[in-house]
Design a protein around this motif. Structure first.
Motif, PDB file in Angstrom:
ATOM      1  N   VAL A   1     -83.791  -3.553  55.006  1.00 35.43           N
ATOM      2  CA  VAL A   1     -83.292  -2.186  54.838  1.00 35.43           C
ATOM      3  C   VAL A   1     -81.767  -2.122  54.932  1.00 35.43           C
ATOM      4  N   PRO A   2     -81.114  -2.844  55.870  1.00 35.92           N
ATOM      5  CA  PRO A   2     -79.647  -2.834  55.848  1.00 35.92           C
ATOM      6  C   PRO A   2     -79.050  -3.424  54.577  1.00 35.92           C
ATOM      7  N   ILE A   3     -79.728  -4.401  53.996  1.00 38.78           N
ATOM      8  CA  ILE A   3     -79.240  -4.961  52.729  1.00 38.78           C
ATOM      9  C   ILE A   3     -79.314  -3.907  51.633  1.00 38.78           C
ATOM     10  N   ALA A   4     -80.388  -3.132  51.604  1.00 34.72           N
ATOM     11  CA  ALA A   4     -80.501  -2.056  50.618  1.00 34.72           C
ATOM     12  C   ALA A   4     -79.396  -1.034  50.819  1.00 34.72           C
ATOM     13  N   GLY A   5     -79.119  -0.689  52.070  1.00 30.86           N
ATOM     14  CA  GLY A   5     -78.038   0.258  52.347  1.00 30.86           C
ATOM     15  C   GLY A   5     -76.684  -0.273  51.927  1.00 30.86           C
ATOM     16  N   MET A   6     -76.461  -1.571  52.166  1.00 28.26           N
ATOM     17  CA  MET A   6     -75.184  -2.165  51.756  1.00 28.26           C
ATOM     18  C   MET A   6     -75.060  -2.204  50.238  1.00 28.26           C
ATOM     19  N   LEU A   7     -76.163  -2.420  49.531  1.00 28.69           N
ATOM     20  CA  LEU A   7     -76.117  -2.392  48.068  1.00 28.69           C
ATOM     21  C   LEU A   7     -75.750  -0.998  47.561  1.00 28.69           C
ATOM     22  N   PHE A   8     -76.303   0.045  48.207  1.00 29.42           N
ATOM     23  CA  PHE A   8     -75.931   1.407  47.834  1.00 29.42           C
ATOM     24  C   PHE A   8     -74.446   1.662  48.054  1.00 29.42           C
ATOM     25  N   VAL A   9     -73.948   1.230  49.205  1.00 30.39           N
ATOM     26  CA  VAL A   9     -72.541   1.467  49.536  1.00 30.39           C
ATOM     27  C   VAL A   9     -71.624   0.698  48.587  1.00 30.39           C
ATOM     28  N   VAL A  10     -71.966  -0.548  48.293  1.00 33.76           N
ATOM     29  CA  VAL A  10     -71.151  -1.343  47.364  1.00 33.76           C
ATOM     30  C   VAL A  10     -71.143  -0.702  45.980  1.00 33.76           C
ATOM     31  N   GLY A  11     -72.305  -0.258  45.514  1.00 32.31           N
ATOM     32  CA  GLY A  11     -72.360   0.408  44.212  1.00 32.31           C
ATOM     33  C   GLY A  11     -71.544   1.677  44.181  1.00 32.31           C
ATOM     34  N   LEU A  12     -71.623   2.483  45.237  1.00 32.72           N
ATOM     35  CA  LEU A  12     -70.864   3.723  45.304  1.00 32.72           C
ATOM     36  C   LEU A  12     -69.367   3.456  45.358  1.00 32.72           C
ATOM     37  N   VAL A  13     -68.954   2.483  46.158  1.00 32.14           N
ATOM     38  CA  VAL A  13     -67.524   2.166  46.254  1.00 32.14           C
ATOM     39  C   VAL A  13     -66.993   1.645  44.927  1.00 32.14           C
ATOM     40  N   LEU A  14     -67.743   0.778  44.271  1.00 30.62           N
ATOM     41  CA  LEU A  14     -67.312   0.278  42.954  1.00 30.62           C
ATOM     42  C   LEU A  14     -67.198   1.414  41.943  1.00 30.62           C
ATOM     43  N   ALA A  15     -68.165   2.316  41.943  1.00 34.83           N
ATOM     44  CA  ALA A  15     -68.120   3.430  40.998  1.00 34.83           C
ATOM     45  C   ALA A  15     -66.923   4.336  41.277  1.00 34.83           C
ATOM     46  N   ILE A  16     -66.633   4.582  42.550  1.00 37.91           N
ATOM     47  CA  ILE A  16     -65.483   5.427  42.882  1.00 37.91           C
ATOM     48  C   ILE A  16     -64.166   4.742  42.517  1.00 37.91           C
TER      49      ILE A  16
ATOM     50  N   CYS B   1     -76.135  -2.825  41.424  1.00 38.40           N
ATOM     51  CA  CYS B   1     -76.252  -2.681  42.889  1.00 38.40           C
ATOM     52  C   CYS B   1     -77.096  -1.470  43.241  1.00 38.40           C
ATOM     53  N   TRP B   2     -76.922  -0.376  42.508  1.00 41.64           N
ATOM     54  CA  TRP B   2     -77.681   0.853  42.761  1.00 41.64           C
ATOM     55  C   TRP B   2     -79.173   0.619  42.487  1.00 41.64           C
ATOM     56  N   ILE B   3     -79.481  -0.033  41.382  1.00 45.71           N
ATOM     57  CA  ILE B   3     -80.880  -0.301  41.040  1.00 45.71           C
ATOM     58  C   ILE B   3     -81.500  -1.290  42.038  1.00 45.71           C
ATOM     59  N   LEU B   4     -80.772  -2.345  42.377  1.00 45.87           N
ATOM     60  CA  LEU B   4     -81.292  -3.310  43.355  1.00 45.87           C
ATOM     61  C   LEU B   4     -81.483  -2.668  44.726  1.00 45.87           C
ATOM     62  N   GLY B   5     -80.614  -1.761  45.085  1.00 46.15           N
ATOM     63  CA  GLY B   5     -80.781  -1.041  46.345  1.00 46.15           C
ATOM     64  C   GLY B   5     -82.056  -0.219  46.360  1.00 46.15           C
ATOM     65  N   HIS B   6     -82.336   0.453  45.246  1.00 48.16           N
ATOM     66  CA  HIS B   6     -83.577   1.219  45.155  1.00 48.16           C
ATOM     67  C   HIS B   6     -84.802   0.310  45.183  1.00 48.16           C
ATOM     68  N   LEU B   7     -84.769  -0.762  44.414  1.00 52.65           N
ATOM     69  CA  LEU B   7     -85.912  -1.677  44.396  1.00 52.65           C
ATOM     70  C   LEU B   7     -86.145  -2.308  45.762  1.00 52.65           C
ATOM     71  N   THR B   8     -85.061  -2.664  46.439  1.00 54.96           N
ATOM     72  CA  THR B   8     -85.193  -3.261  47.769  1.00 54.96           C
ATOM     73  C   THR B   8     -85.744  -2.251  48.763  1.00 54.96           C
ATOM     74  N   LEU B   9     -85.274  -1.009  48.682  1.00 61.81           N
ATOM     75  CA  LEU B   9     -85.732   0.004  49.627  1.00 61.81           C
ATOM     76  C   LEU B   9     -87.193   0.377  49.386  1.00 61.81           C
ATOM     77  N   PHE B  10     -87.590   0.503  48.129  1.00 71.42           N
ATOM     78  CA  PHE B  10     -88.964   0.901  47.833  1.00 71.42           C
ATOM     79  C   PHE B  10     -89.966  -0.223  48.064  1.00 71.42           C
ATOM     80  N   ASN B  11     -89.521  -1.453  48.019  1.00 68.21           N
ATOM     81  CA  ASN B  11     -90.406  -2.597  48.248  1.00 68.21           C
ATOM     82  C   ASN B  11     -90.118  -3.272  49.586  1.00 68.21           C
ATOM     83  N   SER B  12     -89.560  -2.536  50.532  1.00 68.72           N
ATOM     84  CA  SER B  12     -89.135  -3.157  51.787  1.00 68.72           C
ATOM     85  C   SER B  12     -90.315  -3.689  52.599  1.00 68.72           C
ATOM     86  N   SER B  13     -91.430  -2.971  52.623  1.00 73.95           N
ATOM     87  CA  SER B  13     -92.570  -3.473  53.404  1.00 73.95           C
ATOM     88  C   SER B  13     -93.140  -4.744  52.775  1.00 73.95           C
TER      89      SER B  13
END
Length: 139
Positions: A69-84, A42-54
């Motif tokens: 961009v909201p999908i990238a943000g949700m991927l970051f949040v899901v990854g962070l919540v899972l890790a915690i 999720c963290w990697i997909l969030g980065h790839l989605t954010l960097f390739n958003s345009s």
């Protein structure tokens, strides 16, 4: 003399007991690995989605192009919540520790870069107040 060597030569056999809680840690290790890898993906997909958003916004059709961009943000949040969750549930797992520390370091770097951006914007606005003296008379 053969009695002394008998204890050393015997092979130790491992008997798997399903009732023993010591043996359940192997099942938990599989769960932890799956959850940690999911958080990392999720963290990697969030980065790839954010960097390739345009690029992704140009491919996706009109009603969905603003949701990249909201999908990238949700991927970051899901990854962070899972890790915690994994870190709290299994505190001794090294993979979970490294994953949470990576997230924390990234958040610290992002906050520091945002503060630097705010400071540089403030300096740019101050230079405009004094007829661009701060930007070497370029304006």
């Amino acid at each position: 003399m053969s009695n002394n060597l008998k204890g050393k030569d015997e092979e130790k056999t491992f008997v798997y007991d399903r009732e023993n809680p010591e043996n359940n840690k192997y099942k938990d290790d599989k769960k932890v690995k799956i959850l940690c890898w999911t958080a990392l993906i999720c963290w990697i997909l969030g980065h790839l989605t954010l960097f390739n958003s345009s690029w992704l916004e140009s491919i996706v059709t009109a009603p969905y192009d603003k949701s990249i961009v909201p999908i990238a943000g949700m991927l970051f949040v899901v990854g962070l919540v899972l890790a915690i969750v994994v870190r709290v549930t299994f505190p001794k797992n090294k993979f979970a520790k490294v994953l949470v520390n990576t997230f924390i370091i990234e958040i610290i770097i992002i906050v520091a870069l945002f503060i630097i951006l705010l400071i540089s914007c403030e300096f740019a606005l101050r230079s405009c107040e004094s007829d661009c003296v701060g930007c070497l008379e370029m304006g």
